[in-house]
Design a protein around this motif. Sequence first.
Motif, mmCIF file in Angstrom:
data_model
loop_
_atom_site.group_PDB
_atom_site.id
_atom_site.type_symbol
_atom_site.label_atom_id
_atom_site.label_comp_id
_atom_site.label_asym_id
_atom_site.label_seq_id
_atom_site.Cartn_x
_atom_site.Cartn_y
_atom_site.Cartn_z
ATOM 1 N N ARG A 232 -54.639 -72.051 24.557
ATOM 2 C CA ARG A 232 -53.795 -70.868 24.402
ATOM 3 C C ARG A 232 -54.341 -69.812 25.357
ATOM 4 O O ARG A 232 -55.229 -69.032 24.995
ATOM 5 C CB ARG A 232 -53.838 -70.340 22.955
ATOM 6 C CG ARG A 232 -53.331 -71.305 21.906
ATOM 7 C CD ARG A 232 -51.813 -71.355 21.934
ATOM 8 N NE ARG A 232 -51.266 -72.158 20.849
ATOM 9 C CZ ARG A 232 -51.026 -73.453 20.907
ATOM 10 N NH1 ARG A 232 -51.316 -74.108 22.018
ATOM 11 N NH2 ARG A 232 -50.519 -74.110 19.890
ATOM 12 N N GLN A 233 -53.845 -69.808 26.568
ATOM 13 C CA GLN A 233 -54.440 -68.943 27.582
ATOM 14 C C GLN A 233 -53.373 -68.316 28.469
ATOM 15 O O GLN A 233 -52.364 -68.945 28.788
ATOM 16 C CB GLN A 233 -55.408 -69.748 28.449
ATOM 17 C CG GLN A 233 -56.295 -68.914 29.355
ATOM 18 C CD GLN A 233 -57.329 -69.758 30.065
ATOM 19 O OE1 GLN A 233 -57.038 -70.359 31.102
ATOM 20 N NE2 GLN A 233 -58.525 -69.837 29.507
ATOM 21 N N MET A 234 -53.617 -67.072 28.847
ATOM 22 C CA MET A 234 -52.726 -66.361 29.762
ATOM 23 C C MET A 234 -53.566 -65.625 30.791
ATOM 24 O O MET A 234 -54.544 -64.946 30.442
ATOM 25 C CB MET A 234 -51.843 -65.369 28.991
ATOM 26 C CG MET A 234 -50.856 -64.603 29.856
ATOM 27 S SD MET A 234 -49.740 -63.535 28.890
ATOM 28 C CE MET A 234 -48.698 -64.754 28.079
ATOM 29 N N VAL A 235 -53.195 -65.784 32.057
ATOM 30 C CA VAL A 235 -53.863 -65.090 33.157
ATOM 31 C C VAL A 235 -52.865 -64.131 33.791
ATOM 32 O O VAL A 235 -51.766 -64.541 34.186
ATOM 33 C CB VAL A 235 -54.384 -66.084 34.216
ATOM 34 C CG1 VAL A 235 -55.090 -65.331 35.344
ATOM 35 C CG2 VAL A 235 -55.315 -67.105 33.586
ATOM 36 N N ILE A 236 -53.244 -62.865 33.882
ATOM 37 C CA ILE A 236 -52.382 -61.844 34.488
ATOM 38 C C ILE A 236 -53.124 -61.260 35.677
ATOM 39 O O ILE A 236 -54.151 -60.592 35.525
ATOM 40 C CB ILE A 236 -52.025 -60.734 33.485
ATOM 41 C CG1 ILE A 236 -51.357 -61.325 32.243
ATOM 42 C CG2 ILE A 236 -51.113 -59.693 34.141
ATOM 43 C CD1 ILE A 236 -51.060 -60.320 31.158
ATOM 44 N N VAL A 244 -57.754 -62.229 31.735
ATOM 45 C CA VAL A 244 -57.623 -63.543 31.120
ATOM 46 C C VAL A 244 -57.660 -63.378 29.610
ATOM 47 O O VAL A 244 -58.603 -62.788 29.065
ATOM 48 C CB VAL A 244 -58.738 -64.500 31.571
ATOM 49 C CG1 VAL A 244 -58.610 -65.842 30.844
ATOM 50 C CG2 VAL A 244 -58.689 -64.711 33.080
ATOM 51 N N TRP A 245 -56.625 -63.889 28.950
ATOM 52 C CA TRP A 245 -56.562 -63.878 27.489
ATOM 53 C C TRP A 245 -56.740 -65.316 27.012
ATOM 54 O O TRP A 245 -55.917 -66.184 27.280
ATOM 55 C CB TRP A 245 -55.216 -63.315 27.025
ATOM 56 C CG TRP A 245 -55.015 -63.339 25.538
ATOM 57 C CD1 TRP A 245 -55.952 -63.600 24.568
ATOM 58 C CD2 TRP A 245 -53.798 -63.077 24.826
ATOM 59 N NE1 TRP A 245 -55.406 -63.517 23.308
ATOM 60 C CE2 TRP A 245 -54.079 -63.200 23.446
ATOM 61 C CE3 TRP A 245 -52.504 -62.758 25.230
ATOM 62 C CZ2 TRP A 245 -53.097 -63.015 22.472
ATOM 63 C CZ3 TRP A 245 -51.542 -62.565 24.269
ATOM 64 C CH2 TRP A 245 -51.829 -62.683 22.899
ATOM 65 N N ASP A 246 -57.842 -65.569 26.315
ATOM 66 C CA ASP A 246 -58.117 -66.879 25.721
ATOM 67 C C ASP A 246 -58.068 -66.714 24.207
ATOM 68 O O ASP A 246 -59.044 -66.283 23.591
ATOM 69 C CB ASP A 246 -59.476 -67.398 26.176
ATOM 70 C CG ASP A 246 -59.743 -68.820 25.695
ATOM 71 O OD1 ASP A 246 -58.964 -69.329 24.861
ATOM 72 O OD2 ASP A 246 -60.730 -69.428 26.145
#
Length: 363
Positions: A232-236, A244-246
């Motif tokens: 569940r990860q998002m890189v902006i 980075v949201w982990d």
Amino acid sequence: MAERLSIAVVGAGYWGPNLARNFRASADWELAAVCDLDLARARQVAETVGGAPVTDSLDAVLRDRGIHAVAVATPARTHHPIVMAALAAGKHVIVEKPLADGFGRGEEMVDAAAERGLVLMTDHTYCYTPAALKIAELIAEDFLGEVLFIDSVRINLGLIQPDVDVFWDLAPHDLAILDFVLPGGLAPVSVSAHGADPLGTGKPCIGYLVIPLAGGAIAHVHVNWLSPTKIRQMVIGGTRRTLVWDDLNPQQRVSVYDRGVDLATRSRRRSDTHAARISYRLGDTWAPALPEREALSSVAAEFAAAIRERRRARTSGESGLRILSVLDAAAASLAAAGAPHPLALAGVEQDRRARAEREAVAG
């Protein structure tokens, strides 16, 4: 409305118990009923949260003038008739994702709520996590700079849903987060989608969305039911910093990197092959301290505040409609072998602007 508001939870399956528990624990709400066609299941949920009336009759819930609002946690195909009946009965509504099973039905729900002056809120729970709230704050403050790209991954060895594909099951979470954190919300003109069904289930189990954003930026969303690992990860990536949201790392859910590429100079001549002098920035990494709290408690508080303040919720019906517009366009793109497909909402907004301009001229 200084006193506690009264709410009924409709649907005691997967998500209903979570809603019932949080509304039962909220200082803003009284849990007036748990409604499900399976009374035994409704009783089990009511007992688990400390007790509440149960019923298998939606009509009885909607006739009860003491109930101010309804929380809908039923399959997506049932959202439209339930929500429309609740709005017609004068109830405020919160509905789990996705808002509806198609853009047209979602638009009818949004219009009906607006006509009656009622709050229609989409339960985009991830948007109320401390991490998402912090990301929205950092982007609003221009801490990351201009957003250049977004890569989002939501994969796991998950349940293959009987009624929806992997896009409709998993992508609404990521799309809702993008809509929540991006200034002005998620407003692409087109979407490209590619999917695969290697198991022969009859629906895509693996999917990729490519979404052009304003200013030449791009978002990419990967969803997958078949991965043995859960991510569940998002890189902006921004012009100043990259975030980075982990979500699976409770010790450091959000990390901000002062690293990236700087374009020192730009040429106005397209023929100039040396249009920019590139330098690489290698700075520090920062992890903001985030509180640990259940996002659904914030959802319940926001729903109550929107009703009392007579305003749209932060994740309003319109937000849910923007997500549906992307999902519908993704389905059309899949049918066209991944060709970009325009969003219905873009056409709707153009029609509304044209109508407003005509009215202004006529006035």
